[in-house]
Structure formats: C-alpha cells, structure tokens
Design an enzyme around this catalytic site. Structure first.
Site, PDB file in Angstrom:
ATOM      1  N   LYS A  48       0.811  -1.197   0.000  1.00 19.16           N
ATOM      2  CA  LYS A  48       0.000   0.000   0.000  1.00 19.16           C
ATOM      3  C   LYS A  48       0.853   1.259   0.000  1.00 19.16           C
ATOM      4  O   LYS A  48       0.386   2.334  -0.360  1.00 19.16           O
ATOM      5  CB  LYS A  48      -0.898   0.007   1.245  1.00 19.16           C
ATOM      6  CG  LYS A  48      -1.814  -1.157   1.350  1.00 19.16           C
ATOM      7  CD  LYS A  48      -2.546  -1.118   2.704  1.00 19.16           C
ATOM      8  CE  LYS A  48      -3.259  -2.448   2.925  1.00 19.16           C
ATOM      9  NZ  LYS A  48      -3.672  -2.574   4.334  1.00 19.16           N
ATOM     10  N   GLY A  49       2.104   1.132   0.468  1.00 18.02           N
ATOM     11  CA  GLY A  49       2.928   2.314   0.717  1.00 18.02           C
ATOM     12  C   GLY A  49       3.080   3.279  -0.443  1.00 18.02           C
ATOM     13  O   GLY A  49       3.254   4.471  -0.242  1.00 18.02           O
ATOM     14  N   GLU A 104       7.977   2.758  -5.953  1.00 16.10           N
ATOM     15  CA  GLU A 104       8.040   2.288  -4.556  1.00 16.10           C
ATOM     16  C   GLU A 104       8.091   3.456  -3.586  1.00 16.10           C
ATOM     17  O   GLU A 104       8.544   4.549  -3.938  1.00 16.10           O
ATOM     18  CB  GLU A 104       9.305   1.434  -4.365  1.00 16.10           C
ATOM     19  CG  GLU A 104       9.028  -0.056  -4.318  1.00 16.10           C
ATOM     20  CD  GLU A 104       8.435  -0.529  -2.990  1.00 16.10           C
ATOM     21  OE1 GLU A 104       7.711   0.233  -2.314  1.00 16.10           O
ATOM     22  OE2 GLU A 104       8.694  -1.690  -2.631  1.00 16.10           O
ATOM     23  N   ASP A 105       7.655   3.210  -2.378  1.00 16.49           N
ATOM     24  CA  ASP A 105       7.752   4.242  -1.338  1.00 16.49           C
ATOM     25  C   ASP A 105       9.168   4.332  -0.774  1.00 16.49           C
ATOM     26  O   ASP A 105       9.751   5.390  -0.696  1.00 16.49           O
ATOM     27  CB  ASP A 105       6.734   3.972  -0.216  1.00 16.49           C
ATOM     28  CG  ASP A 105       6.800   2.541   0.338  1.00 16.49           C
ATOM     29  OD1 ASP A 105       7.568   1.705  -0.179  1.00 16.49           O
ATOM     30  OD2 ASP A 105       6.069   2.256   1.309  1.00 16.49           O
ATOM     31  N   ASP A 108      14.588  -0.383   1.557  1.00 18.47           N
ATOM     32  CA  ASP A 108      15.327  -0.522   2.807  1.00 18.47           C
ATOM     33  C   ASP A 108      16.376  -1.625   2.600  1.00 18.47           C
ATOM     34  O   ASP A 108      17.419  -1.379   2.024  1.00 18.47           O
ATOM     35  CB  ASP A 108      14.325  -0.845   3.917  1.00 18.47           C
ATOM     36  CG  ASP A 108      14.941  -0.822   5.298  1.00 18.47           C
ATOM     37  OD1 ASP A 108      15.774   0.052   5.558  1.00 18.47           O
ATOM     38  OD2 ASP A 108      14.581  -1.681   6.124  1.00 18.47           O
ATOM     39  N   PHE A 157      13.188   4.919  11.258  1.00 20.13           N
ATOM     40  CA  PHE A 157      11.894   4.522  10.733  1.00 20.13           C
ATOM     41  C   PHE A 157      11.095   5.768  10.354  1.00 20.13           C
ATOM     42  O   PHE A 157      11.024   6.725  11.116  1.00 20.13           O
ATOM     43  CB  PHE A 157      11.127   3.697  11.761  1.00 20.13           C
ATOM     44  CG  PHE A 157      10.024   2.900  11.137  1.00 20.13           C
ATOM     45  CD1 PHE A 157      10.292   1.732  10.441  1.00 20.13           C
ATOM     46  CD2 PHE A 157       8.710   3.341  11.203  1.00 20.13           C
ATOM     47  CE1 PHE A 157       9.279   1.010   9.824  1.00 20.13           C
ATOM     48  CE2 PHE A 157       7.689   2.622  10.597  1.00 20.13           C
ATOM     49  CZ  PHE A 157       7.977   1.451   9.911  1.00 20.13           C
ATOM     50  N   VAL A 158      10.518   5.749   9.149  1.00 18.89           N
ATOM     51  CA  VAL A 158       9.762   6.914   8.679  1.00 18.89           C
ATOM     52  C   VAL A 158       8.296   6.570   8.437  1.00 18.89           C
ATOM     53  O   VAL A 158       7.956   5.429   8.116  1.00 18.89           O
ATOM     54  CB  VAL A 158      10.385   7.521   7.402  1.00 18.89           C
ATOM     55  CG1 VAL A 158      11.724   8.172   7.703  1.00 18.89           C
ATOM     56  CG2 VAL A 158      10.526   6.488   6.299  1.00 18.89           C
ATOM     57  N   ASP A 164       3.567   3.573   6.539  1.00 17.34           N
ATOM     58  CA  ASP A 164       2.813   3.282   7.765  1.00 17.34           C
ATOM     59  C   ASP A 164       3.683   2.812   8.918  1.00 17.34           C
ATOM     60  O   ASP A 164       4.818   2.379   8.741  1.00 17.34           O
ATOM     61  CB  ASP A 164       1.804   2.175   7.489  1.00 17.34           C
ATOM     62  CG  ASP A 164       2.486   0.810   7.323  1.00 17.34           C
ATOM     63  OD1 ASP A 164       3.423   0.720   6.507  1.00 17.34           O
ATOM     64  OD2 ASP A 164       2.110  -0.149   8.022  1.00 17.34           O
ATOM     65  N   ARG A 170      -0.424   6.657   7.384  1.00 16.14           N
ATOM     66  CA  ARG A 170      -0.190   6.793   5.946  1.00 16.14           C
ATOM     67  C   ARG A 170      -0.695   8.141   5.450  1.00 16.14           C
ATOM     68  O   ARG A 170      -0.259   8.645   4.422  1.00 16.14           O
ATOM     69  CB  ARG A 170      -0.927   5.691   5.178  1.00 16.14           C
ATOM     70  CG  ARG A 170      -0.430   4.282   5.458  1.00 16.14           C
ATOM     71  CD  ARG A 170      -1.063   3.323   4.464  1.00 16.14           C
ATOM     72  NE  ARG A 170      -0.926   1.927   4.868  1.00 16.14           N
ATOM     73  CZ  ARG A 170       0.164   1.182   4.620  1.00 16.14           C
ATOM     74  NH1 ARG A 170       1.175   1.688   3.992  1.00 16.14           N
ATOM     75  NH2 ARG A 170       0.195  -0.081   5.009  1.00 16.14           N
TER      76      ARG A 170
HETATM   77  P1  IMP Z   1      12.757  -3.878   2.251  1.00 11.54           P
HETATM   78  O1  IMP Z   1      12.262  -5.180   1.736  1.00 11.54           O
HETATM   79  O2  IMP Z   1      13.565  -4.017   3.512  1.00 11.54           O
HETATM   80  O3  IMP Z   1      13.493  -3.046   1.222  1.00 11.54           O
HETATM   81  O4  IMP Z   1      11.507  -3.061   2.755  1.00 11.54           O
HETATM   82  C1  IMP Z   1      10.665  -2.551   1.847  1.00 11.54           C
HETATM   83  C2  IMP Z   1       9.275  -2.282   2.369  1.00 11.54           C
HETATM   84  O5  IMP Z   1       9.173  -2.217   3.797  1.00 11.54           O
HETATM   85  C3  IMP Z   1       8.930  -0.909   1.872  1.00 11.54           C
HETATM   86  O6  IMP Z   1       8.386  -0.969   0.577  1.00 11.54           O
HETATM   87  C4  IMP Z   1       7.979  -0.416   2.910  1.00 11.54           C
HETATM   88  O7  IMP Z   1       6.666  -0.802   2.551  1.00 11.54           O
HETATM   89  C5  IMP Z   1       8.413  -1.093   4.181  1.00 11.54           C
HETATM   90  N1  IMP Z   1       9.265  -0.164   4.950  1.00 11.54           N
HETATM   91  C6  IMP Z   1      10.613  -0.179   5.036  1.00 11.54           C
HETATM   92  N2  IMP Z   1      11.069   0.806   5.811  1.00 11.54           N
HETATM   93  C7  IMP Z   1       9.980   1.494   6.225  1.00 11.54           C
HETATM   94  C8  IMP Z   1       9.801   2.668   7.056  1.00 11.54           C
HETATM   95  O8  IMP Z   1      10.725   3.300   7.570  1.00 11.54           O
HETATM   96  N3  IMP Z   1       8.498   3.041   7.245  1.00 11.54           N
HETATM   97  C9  IMP Z   1       7.439   2.390   6.708  1.00 11.54           C
HETATM   98  N4  IMP Z   1       7.577   1.321   5.915  1.00 11.54           N
HETATM   99  C10 IMP Z   1       8.825   0.871   5.682  1.00 11.54           C
HETATM  100 MG    MG Z   2       6.562  -0.508  -0.105  1.00 12.39          MG
END
Ligand code: IMP
Ligand code: MG
Length: 184
Positions: A48-49, A104-105, A108, A157-158, A164, A170
């Site tokens: 959803k992000g 993508e939002d 990470d 964390f954001v 979210d 959100r």
């Molecule tokens: P990754 O797989 O670790 O790259 O994480 C990706 C997904 O985790 C992102 O698309 C977000 O939906 C969620 N996410 C990662 N960091 C944050 C954050 O700081 N706040 C909110 N959602 C996050």
């Molecule tokens: Mg995401």
C-alpha cells in the site's frame, strides 16, 4: 470563507515537508516524461505504501503512461523486513514486451523489490526500472540498481505520505521520523 479547520494529526519529527516532496516529484516527473517520451511505460505501484507517491507522480508526467498495482506484504507487522514476500494482489495488465517502471515508497534492505523484480522478469517485459521516493541505502542487504530516487534518508523509521507504522499514519501529508520511544 469556510470556517472548517483542518484536524491535526501530528506525530514524529518532520523529515520532509509536503513542499519539499512536491518539488522533488515535479523534477522526477519531468525526467521520466523525457526519458520515456517514445515508450510510455506501465507504472506499477507497490501497495500500500506507494499509493500517494504514484498519485502525485503520474500528475507530474505528461506522456500517456498506464498504471497498474501490485500489493505485496512482508510477513509480520514489525518494522524490519523479513525478506519473505507474499503477493496479495497481482497486476491486471499483461506486461509482456512492455516497459515497466516500478514505483516504490522506500527501499530498505531491498528484499521486497528484489522479489518483485524477479517475479516481473518471468513475464518478459521489455525493461524494468525503479523509481523510489525514499532510499535508505545504509541498510541495503541486496544490491538493486535504482533509476529514479526522490531522497536518500537516514537509518530511522519513517512514516507518512503513504508509509505506515502498523497500518497507521499513511495519511500524514509530510514524511516524519519516528523514534522507538515515540511509538504509541
Ligand atoms: P525492504 O524489503 O527491507 O526493502 O523493505 C521494503 C518495504 O518495507 C517498503 O516498501 C515499505 O513498505 C516497508 N518499509 C521499510 N522501511 C519502512 C519505514 O521506515 N516506514 C514504513 N515502511 C517501511
Ligand atoms: Mg513498499
């Protein structure tokens, strides 16, 4: 004049104001419009992000793009990606021989995006590129080439602007940093 007052939801420390976000999205929109002028892509929003970013970004683009959605989820409700990804809702369009721009939002660890890219590649698109609003590159565990990045963010964390914390916040118009001790 309306006497309605905007309700205030305020949490975390402001990292990026709505004005900063809007300005950066204008720039990204111009670049994407130029780069894809001859080949308008299907822009795939990762729910959803990514929903607010996509909504603003497509309005900064002036070529006839198409949009589609994919909902994925990492297992659990925690604040750290598990690396295990589930597809909750798949694309509705056929992407074979099409240019795909994933929106993508935040990236990470990179696990979520790696999974999505590998999955989309099996459908033989012409190209797959990435546009992310936020890049928390200090925590990357899987290397992923990013084509369009809004902002590089610190290892905090954001929330807000689509992002979210356990499904909440959100709807904040800005992006805020939330410290561990602030988590309600
Ligand atoms: P990754 O797989 O670790 O790259 O994480 C990706 C997904 O985790 C992102 O698309 C977000 O939906 C969620 N996410 C990662 N960091 C944050 C954050 O700081 N706040 C909110 N959602 C996050
Ligand atoms: Mg995401």
């Amino acid at each position: 004049m309306s006497t309605l007052r905007r309700p205030k939801l305020k949490i975390g420390k402001v990292l990026l104001t709505k004005e900063q976000i809007a300005e950066r999205i204008e720039e990204l929109g111009i670049r994407i419009s130029k780069d894809y002028a001859d080949n308008p892509p299907i822009m795939v929003s990762v729910l959803k992000g990514g929903f607010i970013f996509l909504a603003d970004l497509v309005r900064a683009i002036d070529i006839p793009i198409e949009i589609d959605f994919m909902e994925v989820s990492s297992y659990g409700n925690g604040t750290v990606s598990s690396g295990v990804v589930r597809i909750l809702e798949d694309l509705s369009l056929n992407i074979e021989e099409r240019h795909i721009l994933i929106v993508e939002d935040i990236i990470d660890t990179g696990h979520t995006l790696r999974y999505i890219i590998d999955n989309l590649e099996t459908r033989h698109p012409k190209s797959v590129k990435i546009c992310t609003l936020l890049d928390r590159r200090g925590r990357r565990e899987v290397e992923i080439p990013l084509d369009y990045v809004g902002f590089v963010v610190p290892d905090k964390f954001v929330i807000g602007y689509g992002l979210d914390l356990a499904q909440k916040y959100r709807n904040l118009p800005y992006i805020g940093i939330i410290e561990e001790e602030e988590i309600p």
